[in-house]
Design a protein around this motif. Structure first.
Motif, mmCIF file in Angstrom:
data_model
loop_
_atom_site.group_PDB
_atom_site.id
_atom_site.type_symbol
_atom_site.label_atom_id
_atom_site.label_comp_id
_atom_site.label_asym_id
_atom_site.label_seq_id
_atom_site.Cartn_x
_atom_site.Cartn_y
_atom_site.Cartn_z
ATOM 1 N N ALA A 1 0.853 -1.183 -0.120
ATOM 2 C CA ALA A 1 0.025 -0.037 0.102
ATOM 3 C C ALA A 1 0.893 0.989 0.033
ATOM 4 C CB ALA A 1 -1.116 0.299 1.119
ATOM 5 N N PHE A 2 2.012 1.123 0.700
ATOM 6 C CA PHE A 2 3.095 2.419 0.700
ATOM 7 C C PHE A 2 3.708 2.594 -0.768
ATOM 8 C CE2 PHE A 2 7.252 3.713 0.502
ATOM 9 C CZ PHE A 2 7.037 5.065 1.106
ATOM 10 N N ASP A 3 3.731 1.591 -1.591
ATOM 11 C CA ASP A 3 4.333 1.690 -2.908
ATOM 12 C C ASP A 3 3.368 2.261 -3.542
ATOM 13 O OD1 ASP A 3 6.815 0.330 -2.383
ATOM 14 O OD2 ASP A 3 6.024 -1.569 -2.672
ATOM 15 N N TYR A 4 1.796 1.948 -3.440
ATOM 16 C CA TYR A 4 0.683 2.357 -4.427
ATOM 17 C C TYR A 4 0.764 3.830 -4.130
ATOM 18 C CZ TYR A 4 -3.781 3.392 -6.346
ATOM 19 O OH TYR A 4 -4.656 3.928 -6.883
ATOM 20 N N LEU A 5 0.886 4.319 -2.772
ATOM 21 C CA LEU A 5 0.665 5.691 -2.246
ATOM 22 C C LEU A 5 1.723 6.392 -2.761
ATOM 23 C CD1 LEU A 5 -0.855 4.990 1.240
ATOM 24 C CD2 LEU A 5 -2.115 6.009 -0.719
ATOM 25 N N TYR A 6 3.018 6.027 -2.913
ATOM 26 C CA TYR A 6 4.047 6.798 -3.224
ATOM 27 C C TYR A 6 3.977 7.050 -4.846
ATOM 28 C CZ TYR A 6 8.710 8.649 -4.219
ATOM 29 O OH TYR A 6 9.562 9.274 -4.963
ATOM 30 N N HIS A 7 3.739 5.876 -5.548
ATOM 31 C CA HIS A 7 3.784 6.175 -7.066
ATOM 32 C C HIS A 7 2.657 6.716 -7.425
ATOM 33 C CE1 HIS A 7 7.440 3.878 -7.614
ATOM 34 N NE2 HIS A 7 7.022 2.766 -6.882
ATOM 35 N N ARG A 8 1.520 6.780 -6.776
ATOM 36 C CA ARG A 8 0.329 7.531 -7.416
ATOM 37 C C ARG A 8 -0.049 8.776 -6.701
ATOM 38 N NH1 ARG A 8 -3.523 4.217 -10.101
ATOM 39 N NH2 ARG A 8 -4.559 6.318 -10.263
ATOM 40 N N LEU A 9 0.747 8.832 -5.584
ATOM 41 C CA LEU A 9 0.337 10.112 -4.943
ATOM 42 C C LEU A 9 1.647 11.031 -4.345
ATOM 43 C CD1 LEU A 9 -2.053 11.809 -3.522
ATOM 44 C CD2 LEU A 9 -1.726 10.308 -1.474
ATOM 45 N N TRP A 10 2.359 10.666 -3.453
ATOM 46 C CA TRP A 10 3.377 11.352 -2.662
ATOM 47 C C TRP A 10 4.468 11.610 -3.777
ATOM 48 C CZ3 TRP A 10 3.443 6.892 1.117
ATOM 49 C CH2 TRP A 10 2.282 7.067 2.193
ATOM 50 N N GLY A 11 4.935 10.661 -4.583
ATOM 51 C CA GLY A 11 5.952 11.056 -5.788
ATOM 52 C C GLY A 11 5.434 11.923 -6.552
ATOM 53 N N PRO A 12 4.649 11.803 -7.395
ATOM 54 C CA PRO A 12 4.024 12.743 -8.431
ATOM 55 C C PRO A 12 3.722 14.143 -7.728
ATOM 56 C CG PRO A 12 3.022 10.676 -8.907
ATOM 57 C CD PRO A 12 3.702 10.708 -7.519
ATOM 58 N N GLY A 13 3.244 14.142 -6.340
ATOM 59 C CA GLY A 13 2.897 15.385 -5.881
ATOM 60 C C GLY A 13 4.072 16.290 -5.668
ATOM 61 N N ILE A 14 5.100 15.650 -5.041
ATOM 62 C CA ILE A 14 6.499 16.349 -4.706
ATOM 63 C C ILE A 14 6.942 16.771 -6.050
ATOM 64 C CG2 ILE A 14 8.609 16.275 -3.842
ATOM 65 C CD1 ILE A 14 7.554 14.469 -1.648
ATOM 66 N N GLU A 15 6.966 16.116 -6.902
ATOM 67 C CA GLU A 15 7.629 16.417 -8.482
ATOM 68 C C GLU A 15 6.946 17.716 -8.840
ATOM 69 O OE1 GLU A 15 8.550 14.490 -12.675
ATOM 70 O OE2 GLU A 15 7.690 12.987 -10.993
ATOM 71 N N PHE A 16 5.526 17.782 -8.720
ATOM 72 C CA PHE A 16 4.750 18.842 -9.508
ATOM 73 C C PHE A 16 5.047 19.918 -8.685
ATOM 74 C CE2 PHE A 16 0.553 20.721 -10.001
ATOM 75 C CZ PHE A 16 0.819 21.114 -11.338
ATOM 76 N N VAL A 17 5.026 19.909 -7.174
ATOM 77 C CA VAL A 17 5.056 21.081 -6.521
ATOM 78 C C VAL A 17 6.392 21.698 -6.457
ATOM 79 C CG1 VAL A 17 5.226 22.098 -4.217
ATOM 80 C CG2 VAL A 17 3.410 20.492 -4.711
ATOM 81 N N ALA A 18 7.616 20.765 -6.949
ATOM 82 C CA ALA A 18 8.766 21.160 -7.110
ATOM 83 C C ALA A 18 8.914 21.914 -8.473
ATOM 84 C CB ALA A 18 9.896 20.001 -7.025
#
Length: 230
Positions: free
Chosen positions: A143-160
């Motif tokens: 579930a962590f992997d799913y949340l990272y690849h679908r949410l946290w990773g793209p979110g940080i990248e976009f805000v950056a």
């Protein structure tokens, strides 16, 4: 045991019947109410079914297993984030695509972070959602992997990207990424520590204060770029 990626896939809602959708939604809500405070191991499918007011076979029908339901909770959380943030994210992406000024990008970034603040701090189901996320950050199941690849990773990248453009090229991609992560983490921590913050900060409009503090950070990024053109 942590949820395994080899578990059966989630069953789609069949037929689009309102009753079936309601049952599935009740199961997800009950699962978050249980998994958030108690974690995966300590919760039984019978507990979840009883809390949802449905029979146990309904859980198996919609989610396949306890593991499938746990992963569905992660999908549900990611969907909630997307629904809450999508309007502001679309506006921000349009500003990037149009090559608008650092000032405009900064305003779009403010709107996006304000939407995130309201979602994390004002949602009725924020407590159990935040507890679920905290457990995933500690245990790192699929579930962590799913949340990272679908949410946290793209979110940080976009805000950056927004931070870098708002700063008018004065930050490297890495520097912008760190600032983006800090902005997001500060709000996440504010939400996850809600019980403490509610007691320590009694103001009912603390969300507005949090947004104002973020706006000051973003203004500080944009202002030098604005001044350099004067």
């Amino acid at each position: 045991m942590n949820p395994s990626p080899s578990q059966p896939p989630l069953r789609p809602s069949e037929g689009g019947y309102a009753k079936g959708e309601q049952t599935r939604a009740r199961l997800l809500e009950a699962a978050l109410d249980c998994f958030g405070p108690d974690g995966f191991e300590r919760v039984t499918t019978r507990q979840i079914a009883q809390r949802a007011g449905v029979n146990l076979p309904a859980l198996t029908y919609y989610f396949g297993s306890k593991e499938g339901l746990y992963l569905a909770c992660a999908q549900h959380i990611a969907g909630q984030y997307s629904e809450a943030l999508n309007p502001a994210a679309v506006d921000a992406q349009a500003a990037l695509d149009a090559g608008l000024s650092a000032c405009v990008i900064g305003e779009r970034l403010k709107a996006l972070m304000a939407a995130l603040a309201r979602f994390l701090l004002a949602s009725n189901d924020a407590v159990n959602r935040n507890l679920f996320i905290q457990r995933e950050m500690a245990n790192r199941s699929p579930a962590f992997d799913y949340l990272y690849h679908r949410l946290w990773g793209p979110g940080i990248e976009f805000v950056a990207v927004l931070v870098e453009r708002a700063a008018g090229g004065r930050l490297t991609a890495t520097e912008a990424g760190v600032r983006a992560a800090l902005m997001i983490a500060s709000l996440a921590g504010f939400g996850e520590g809600r019980a403490v913050i509610d007691r320590a900060i009694s103001e009912s409009d603390r969300i507005d204060y949090a947004i104002a503090a973020l706006n000051e950070q973003i203004d500080a990024l944009v202002r030098p770029a604005t001044n350099s053109r004067d």
